[in-house]
Design a protein around this motif. Structure first.
Motif, PDB file in Angstrom:
ATOM      1  N   TRP A  15      31.862  72.058  52.738  1.00 10.87           N
ATOM      2  CA  TRP A  15      32.016  71.147  53.876  1.00 10.87           C
ATOM      3  C   TRP A  15      32.922  71.740  54.955  1.00 10.87           C
ATOM      4  CZ3 TRP A  15      33.569  67.416  49.504  1.00 10.87           C
ATOM      5  CH2 TRP A  15      32.417  66.880  48.897  1.00 10.87           C
ATOM      6  N   CYS A  16      32.705  71.321  56.209  1.00  5.25           N
ATOM      7  CA  CYS A  16      33.568  71.749  57.307  1.00  5.25           C
ATOM      8  C   CYS A  16      34.996  71.267  57.020  1.00  5.25           C
ATOM      9  CB  CYS A  16      33.123  71.114  58.630  1.00  5.25           C
ATOM     10  SG  CYS A  16      31.378  71.279  58.988  1.00  5.25           S
ATOM     11  N   PRO A  17      35.997  72.044  57.395  1.00  3.80           N
ATOM     12  CA  PRO A  17      37.377  71.578  57.196  1.00  3.80           C
ATOM     13  C   PRO A  17      37.583  70.223  57.896  1.00  3.80           C
ATOM     14  CG  PRO A  17      37.333  73.881  57.880  1.00  3.80           C
ATOM     15  CD  PRO A  17      35.919  73.371  58.012  1.00  3.80           C
ATOM     16  N   GLY A  18      38.119  69.270  57.162  1.00  2.00           N
ATOM     17  CA  GLY A  18      38.368  67.936  57.737  1.00  2.00           C
ATOM     18  C   GLY A  18      37.251  66.947  57.504  1.00  2.00           C
ATOM     19  N   CYS A  19      36.135  67.379  56.947  1.00  2.75           N
ATOM     20  CA  CYS A  19      34.999  66.468  56.709  1.00  2.75           C
ATOM     21  C   CYS A  19      35.435  65.286  55.831  1.00  2.75           C
ATOM     22  CB  CYS A  19      33.882  67.241  56.008  1.00  2.75           C
ATOM     23  SG  CYS A  19      32.513  66.185  55.512  1.00  2.75           S
ATOM     24  N   GLY A  20      34.931  64.094  56.157  1.00  2.48           N
ATOM     25  CA  GLY A  20      35.255  62.894  55.373  1.00  2.48           C
ATOM     26  C   GLY A  20      34.751  62.963  53.947  1.00  2.48           C
ATOM     27  N   GLY A  49      21.815  66.310  51.294  1.00  4.59           N
ATOM     28  CA  GLY A  49      22.575  66.196  52.533  1.00  4.59           C
ATOM     29  C   GLY A  49      23.887  66.918  52.359  1.00  4.59           C
ATOM     30  N   CYS A  50      24.710  66.942  53.422  1.00 10.50           N
ATOM     31  CA  CYS A  50      26.037  67.556  53.289  1.00 10.50           C
ATOM     32  C   CYS A  50      26.768  66.938  52.114  1.00 10.50           C
ATOM     33  CB  CYS A  50      26.854  67.308  54.554  1.00 10.50           C
ATOM     34  SG  CYS A  50      26.343  68.279  55.953  1.00 10.50           S
ATOM     35  N   ASN A  51      26.746  65.595  52.037  1.00 11.83           N
ATOM     36  CA  ASN A  51      27.479  64.874  50.990  1.00 11.83           C
ATOM     37  C   ASN A  51      27.124  65.395  49.603  1.00 11.83           C
ATOM     38  OD1 ASN A  51      25.327  62.884  49.739  1.00 11.83           O
ATOM     39  ND2 ASN A  51      24.952  62.987  51.938  1.00 11.83           N
ATOM     40  N   ASP A 119      28.493  57.330  55.018  1.00  9.66           N
ATOM     41  CA  ASP A 119      27.904  56.878  56.283  1.00  9.66           C
ATOM     42  C   ASP A 119      28.592  57.584  57.457  1.00  9.66           C
ATOM     43  OD1 ASP A 119      26.792  55.518  58.363  1.00  9.66           O
ATOM     44  OD2 ASP A 119      27.258  53.513  57.615  1.00  9.66           O
ATOM     45  N   ASN A 120      27.981  58.710  57.876  1.00 10.88           N
ATOM     46  CA  ASN A 120      28.561  59.459  59.013  1.00 10.88           C
ATOM     47  C   ASN A 120      27.734  59.274  60.282  1.00 10.88           C
ATOM     48  OD1 ASN A 120      26.333  61.039  58.521  1.00 10.88           O
ATOM     49  ND2 ASN A 120      27.471  62.725  57.609  1.00 10.88           N
ATOM     50  N   GLN A 121      26.685  58.435  60.186  1.00  7.54           N
ATOM     51  CA  GLN A 121      25.831  58.074  61.336  1.00  7.54           C
ATOM     52  C   GLN A 121      25.050  59.254  61.921  1.00  7.54           C
ATOM     53  OE1 GLN A 121      29.274  56.677  63.000  1.00  7.54           O
ATOM     54  NE2 GLN A 121      29.340  54.940  61.606  1.00  7.54           N
ATOM     55  N   TYR A 123      22.203  62.707  60.576  1.00  6.87           N
ATOM     56  CA  TYR A 123      21.635  63.630  59.606  1.00  6.87           C
ATOM     57  C   TYR A 123      22.438  64.914  59.803  1.00  6.87           C
ATOM     58  CZ  TYR A 123      17.327  60.812  59.008  1.00  6.87           C
ATOM     59  OH  TYR A 123      16.425  59.836  58.721  1.00  6.87           O
ATOM     60  N   ALA A 124      23.470  65.089  58.991  1.00  7.90           N
ATOM     61  CA  ALA A 124      24.409  66.178  59.269  1.00  7.90           C
ATOM     62  C   ALA A 124      23.902  67.525  58.755  1.00  7.90           C
ATOM     63  CB  ALA A 124      25.777  65.844  58.685  1.00  7.90           C
ATOM     64  N   LEU A 125      23.380  67.541  57.529  1.00  9.09           N
ATOM     65  CA  LEU A 125      22.975  68.840  56.953  1.00  9.09           C
ATOM     66  C   LEU A 125      21.940  69.542  57.819  1.00  9.09           C
ATOM     67  CD1 LEU A 125      23.278  70.755  54.461  1.00  9.09           C
ATOM     68  CD2 LEU A 125      21.240  69.688  53.568  1.00  9.09           C
ATOM     69  N   LEU A 196      32.676  54.671  55.511  1.00  8.84           N
ATOM     70  CA  LEU A 196      32.771  55.271  56.842  1.00  8.84           C
ATOM     71  C   LEU A 196      33.283  56.691  56.667  1.00  8.84           C
ATOM     72  CD1 LEU A 196      34.484  52.249  58.624  1.00  8.84           C
ATOM     73  CD2 LEU A 196      32.034  52.779  58.497  1.00  8.84           C
ATOM     74  N   GLN A 197      32.438  57.645  56.994  1.00 14.92           N
ATOM     75  CA  GLN A 197      32.762  59.052  56.706  1.00 14.92           C
ATOM     76  C   GLN A 197      32.781  59.856  58.005  1.00 14.92           C
ATOM     77  OE1 GLN A 197      29.614  61.596  55.470  1.00 14.92           O
ATOM     78  NE2 GLN A 197      31.041  63.119  56.306  1.00 14.92           N
ATOM     79  N   PRO A 198      33.962  60.182  58.520  1.00 13.56           N
ATOM     80  CA  PRO A 198      33.989  60.995  59.726  1.00 13.56           C
ATOM     81  C   PRO A 198      33.285  62.343  59.515  1.00 13.56           C
ATOM     82  CG  PRO A 198      36.151  60.041  59.302  1.00 13.56           C
ATOM     83  CD  PRO A 198      35.311  59.784  58.084  1.00 13.56           C
ATOM     84  N   CYS A 199      32.379  62.662  60.423  1.00 11.15           N
ATOM     85  CA  CYS A 199      31.741  63.986  60.445  1.00 11.15           C
ATOM     86  C   CYS A 199      32.366  64.692  61.640  1.00 11.15           C
ATOM     87  CB  CYS A 199      30.222  63.849  60.624  1.00 11.15           C
ATOM     88  SG  CYS A 199      29.413  65.406  61.040  1.00 11.15           S
ATOM     89  N   VAL A 200      33.309  65.590  61.331  1.00 10.39           N
ATOM     90  CA  VAL A 200      34.121  66.182  62.405  1.00 10.39           C
ATOM     91  C   VAL A 200      33.303  67.118  63.300  1.00 10.39           C
ATOM     92  CG1 VAL A 200      36.328  65.941  61.187  1.00 10.39           C
ATOM     93  CG2 VAL A 200      34.951  67.996  60.814  1.00 10.39           C
ATOM     94  N   THR A 201      32.149  67.541  62.803  1.00 11.19           N
ATOM     95  CA  THR A 201      31.345  68.489  63.586  1.00 11.19           C
ATOM     96  C   THR A 201      30.424  67.774  64.583  1.00 11.19           C
ATOM     97  OG1 THR A 201      31.463  70.101  61.837  1.00 11.19           O
ATOM     98  CG2 THR A 201      29.646  70.372  63.377  1.00 11.19           C
TER      99      THR A 201
END
Ligand code: TPP
Ligand code: SF4
Length: 286
Positions: A15-20, A49-51, A119-121, A123-125, A196-201
């Motif tokens: 995961w990206c540094p800081g990912c929820g 997914g990323c998760n 839930d990062n709102q 499709y992150a991956l 609620l999962q912040p997606c910092v990217t």
């Protein structure tokens, strides 16, 4: 005694540094330690997914399903062995997009499954397309001029589909999230935990900071048995901007696995395999 290190595979998430997702991962392990559930005591079904990169770093009985399909797999596991705790870990895209149909029907059947939605709102991956919970106006890879569709509200959807436990947590509050995961697991029935999962990217609107300004916890005066109140609370974010966290709704209802005569007393997995003449069955259908 179960410890955090029991779940280590020696690999770290990508995961990206800081990912929820880091916060949710920590809360899941904390909860398992509190519940004294070791790697062989429960089954974890992941989406894609990323998760779900957690799969590689989590020493347990794990299945990685197809995108959108963790719930059918989890339901099948519960049908075969209704003594086994089952957790599903997936993203909002997985849970409410491709797997939206399964979400509704698992909720109404009330399988005893704990569903943790990252839930990062987005499709992150797949690098930041619109998901069913993306807000109107979000600029995404698939909607560069801004999303024009209304988002789904996972909590009101879960309530109306019949989920018997509906809660919301925040990846930035690991202690509270740990407590919610413990309670979701202890609930008998389909437990939906929208996190609620912040997606910092990709998600520069709903960040740790903006969430921290808006979230508050439902207090002891809130009655989670009152479904109408649960709907009102579940709509508060879209109506006032304030974001309640906690258990919105909880009811006792018979679980699907226990309505079936064949598995009421003994799980299928513990029953002898009687010789069945499959040829006569096949001939009947030809
Ligand atoms: C059947 C199928 N459809 C689409 C994809 C492509 N895909 C992989 S991950 C993903 C979205 C993931 O989004 P989400 O479930 O929200 O998880 P996140 O990456 O945000 O954690 C998609 C569409 C796939 N792998 N399989
Ligand atoms: S893209 Fe977003 S969800 Fe995926 S690892 Fe990075 S921060 Fe986390």
């Amino acid at each position: 005694m179960v410890t955090q290190t029991d779940f280590s595979t020696g690999r770290l998430p990508t995961w990206c540094p800081g990912c929820g997702d880091f916060g949710i991962w920590a809360a899941i392990k904390n909860a398992l330690v509190k519940l004294n559930l070791g790697p062989a005591d429960a089954v974890f079904v992941f989406g894609i997914g990323c998760n779900s990169n957690m799969y590689d770093c989590f020493q347990a009985v794990n299945f990685e399903s197809l995108h959108g399909r963790p719930l059918p797999l989890a339901s099948g596991i519960r049908l075969v062995n209704n003594k086994l705790p089952v957790f599903v870990i997936a993203g909002d895209g997985d849970a409410l997009g491709e797997g939206g149909n399964h979400f509704i029907h698992t909720a109404r059947r009330n399988h005893d499954i704990t569903y943790i939605i990252h839930d990062n709102q987005y499709y992150a991956l797949t690098t930041g397309q619109t998901s069913p919970t993306s807000f109107c106006g979000f600029k995404t890879k698939s909607d560069p001029d801004g999303v024009i569709e209304n988002p789904l509200n996972p909590l009101t959807l879960a309530l109306s589909a019949g989920a018997s436990f509906v809660a919301r947590g925040f990846a930035g509050d690991i202690t509270h999230l740990t407590d919610l995961i413990v309670k979701a697991h202890n609930h008998k029935g389909f437990s939906v935990l929208d996190v609620l999962q912040p997606c910092v990217t990709f998600n520069h609107v709903n960040t740790y900071q903006t969430y921290r300004e808006k979230v508050y916890k439902l207090d002891a005066g809130y009655n989670p048995k009152d479904k109408m109140q649960a709907y009102a609370k579940a709509m508060e974010w879209e109506q006032t901007g304030k974001i309640p966290l906690g258990i919105f709704y909880e009811e006792e209802r018979q679980i699907y696995e226990e309505t079936m005569e064949q598995t009421q007393k003994v799980s299928l997995v513990q029953q002898p395999l009687n010789p069945i003449d499959l040829n006569s069955l096949i001939n009947e259908t030809l």
